[in-house]
Motif scaffolding. Structure first.
Motif, PDB file in Angstrom:
ATOM      1  N   LEU A  42       0.819  -1.212   0.000  1.00 27.68           N
ATOM      2  CA  LEU A  42       0.000   0.000   0.000  1.00 27.68           C
ATOM      3  C   LEU A  42       0.854   1.265   0.000  1.00 27.68           C
ATOM      4  O   LEU A  42       0.522   2.239  -0.683  1.00 27.68           O
ATOM      5  CB  LEU A  42      -0.953  -0.016   1.198  1.00 27.68           C
ATOM      6  N   GLU A  43       1.960   1.241   0.749  1.00 27.68           N
ATOM      7  CA  GLU A  43       2.848   2.407   0.752  1.00 27.68           C
ATOM      8  C   GLU A  43       3.482   2.611  -0.620  1.00 27.68           C
ATOM      9  O   GLU A  43       3.653   3.740  -1.070  1.00 27.68           O
ATOM     10  CB  GLU A  43       3.920   2.273   1.829  1.00 27.68           C
ATOM     11  N   ASN A  44       3.811   1.529  -1.306  1.00 26.88           N
ATOM     12  CA  ASN A  44       4.374   1.634  -2.657  1.00 26.88           C
ATOM     13  C   ASN A  44       3.371   2.208  -3.652  1.00 26.88           C
ATOM     14  O   ASN A  44       3.767   2.735  -4.687  1.00 26.88           O
ATOM     15  CB  ASN A  44       4.892   0.277  -3.144  1.00 26.88           C
ATOM     16  N   LEU A  45       2.090   2.103  -3.332  1.00 23.57           N
ATOM     17  CA  LEU A  45       1.050   2.686  -4.182  1.00 23.57           C
ATOM     18  C   LEU A  45       0.797   4.150  -3.825  1.00 23.57           C
ATOM     19  O   LEU A  45      -0.029   4.809  -4.438  1.00 23.57           O
ATOM     20  CB  LEU A  45      -0.255   1.882  -4.054  1.00 23.57           C
ATOM     21  N   GLY A  46       1.494   4.650  -2.792  1.00 23.12           N
ATOM     22  CA  GLY A  46       1.374   6.050  -2.420  1.00 23.12           C
ATOM     23  C   GLY A  46       0.385   6.331  -1.299  1.00 23.12           C
ATOM     24  O   GLY A  46       0.048   7.479  -1.035  1.00 23.12           O
ATOM     25  N   LEU A  47      -0.094   5.270  -0.634  1.00 28.10           N
ATOM     26  CA  LEU A  47      -1.042   5.455   0.462  1.00 28.10           C
ATOM     27  C   LEU A  47      -0.325   5.645   1.785  1.00 28.10           C
ATOM     28  O   LEU A  47       0.772   5.127   1.983  1.00 28.10           O
ATOM     29  CB  LEU A  47      -1.968   4.238   0.576  1.00 28.10           C
ATOM     30  N   VAL A  64      -0.392   4.515   5.490  1.00 25.65           N
ATOM     31  CA  VAL A  64      -0.962   3.336   6.143  1.00 25.65           C
ATOM     32  C   VAL A  64      -0.862   3.439   7.658  1.00 25.65           C
ATOM     33  O   VAL A  64       0.193   3.750   8.193  1.00 25.65           O
ATOM     34  CB  VAL A  64      -0.245   2.051   5.670  1.00 25.65           C
ATOM     35  N   GLU A  65      -1.976   3.185   8.326  1.00 23.93           N
ATOM     36  CA  GLU A  65      -2.008   3.035   9.778  1.00 23.93           C
ATOM     37  C   GLU A  65      -2.583   1.652  10.041  1.00 23.93           C
ATOM     38  O   GLU A  65      -3.436   1.183   9.285  1.00 23.93           O
ATOM     39  CB  GLU A  65      -2.905   4.092  10.427  1.00 23.93           C
ATOM     40  N   LYS A  88      -3.244   9.639  -4.362  1.00 30.21           N
ATOM     41  CA  LYS A  88      -1.975   9.725  -3.637  1.00 30.21           C
ATOM     42  C   LYS A  88      -2.203  10.383  -2.282  1.00 30.21           C
ATOM     43  O   LYS A  88      -3.053  11.262  -2.148  1.00 30.21           O
ATOM     44  CB  LYS A  88      -0.943  10.538  -4.436  1.00 30.21           C
ATOM     45  N   ASN A  89      -1.430   9.951  -1.292  1.00 32.23           N
ATOM     46  CA  ASN A  89      -1.486  10.460   0.083  1.00 32.23           C
ATOM     47  C   ASN A  89      -2.813  10.203   0.792  1.00 32.23           C
ATOM     48  O   ASN A  89      -3.088  10.809   1.811  1.00 32.23           O
ATOM     49  CB  ASN A  89      -1.128  11.947   0.145  1.00 32.23           C
ATOM     50  N   GLN A  90      -3.615   9.312   0.247  1.00 25.12           N
ATOM     51  CA  GLN A  90      -4.846   8.904   0.906  1.00 25.12           C
ATOM     52  C   GLN A  90      -4.449   8.033   2.101  1.00 25.12           C
ATOM     53  O   GLN A  90      -3.445   7.339   2.059  1.00 25.12           O
ATOM     54  CB  GLN A  90      -5.661   8.066  -0.083  1.00 25.12           C
ATOM     55  N   LYS A  91      -5.245   8.063   3.176  1.00 23.51           N
ATOM     56  CA  LYS A  91      -4.931   7.267   4.354  1.00 23.51           C
ATOM     57  C   LYS A  91      -5.814   6.024   4.394  1.00 23.51           C
ATOM     58  O   LYS A  91      -7.007   6.100   4.145  1.00 23.51           O
ATOM     59  CB  LYS A  91      -5.138   8.087   5.632  1.00 23.51           C
TER      60      LYS A  91
END
Length: 73
Positions: A36-41, A43-44, A64-67
């Motif tokens: 998910l981080e590689n997709l630009g999200l 993550v929590e 991008k930068n969506q949580k």
């Protein structure tokens, strides 16, 4: 080795469909976070183990930068 191959296959599919949120339920927490981080999200997560639920619905349009929040079991 099998888990690694599964992740590689999943990652490859996710790259092709990178305009949408992937379904990471059932994946190990760390693999899901990495993907998910590689997709630009952003993550929590809470808990440990495999992903039990995700806050963003699979197939939803990716920004991008969506949580996204993952609940692990």
């Amino acid at each position: 080795a099998s888990v690694e191959k599964d992740f590689e296959n999943y990652f490859e599919k996710a790259q092709k469909a990178s305009a949408t949120i992937p379904n990471v339920r059932g994946m190990s927490g760390m693999d899901a976070v990495s993907l998910l981080e590689n997709l630009g999200l952003k993550v929590e997560f809470s808990g440990s183990g495999k992903v039990k639920s995700q806050s963003l619905k699979a197939g939803q349009k990716l920004s991008k930068n969506q949580k996204i929040i993952l609940q692990l079991s």
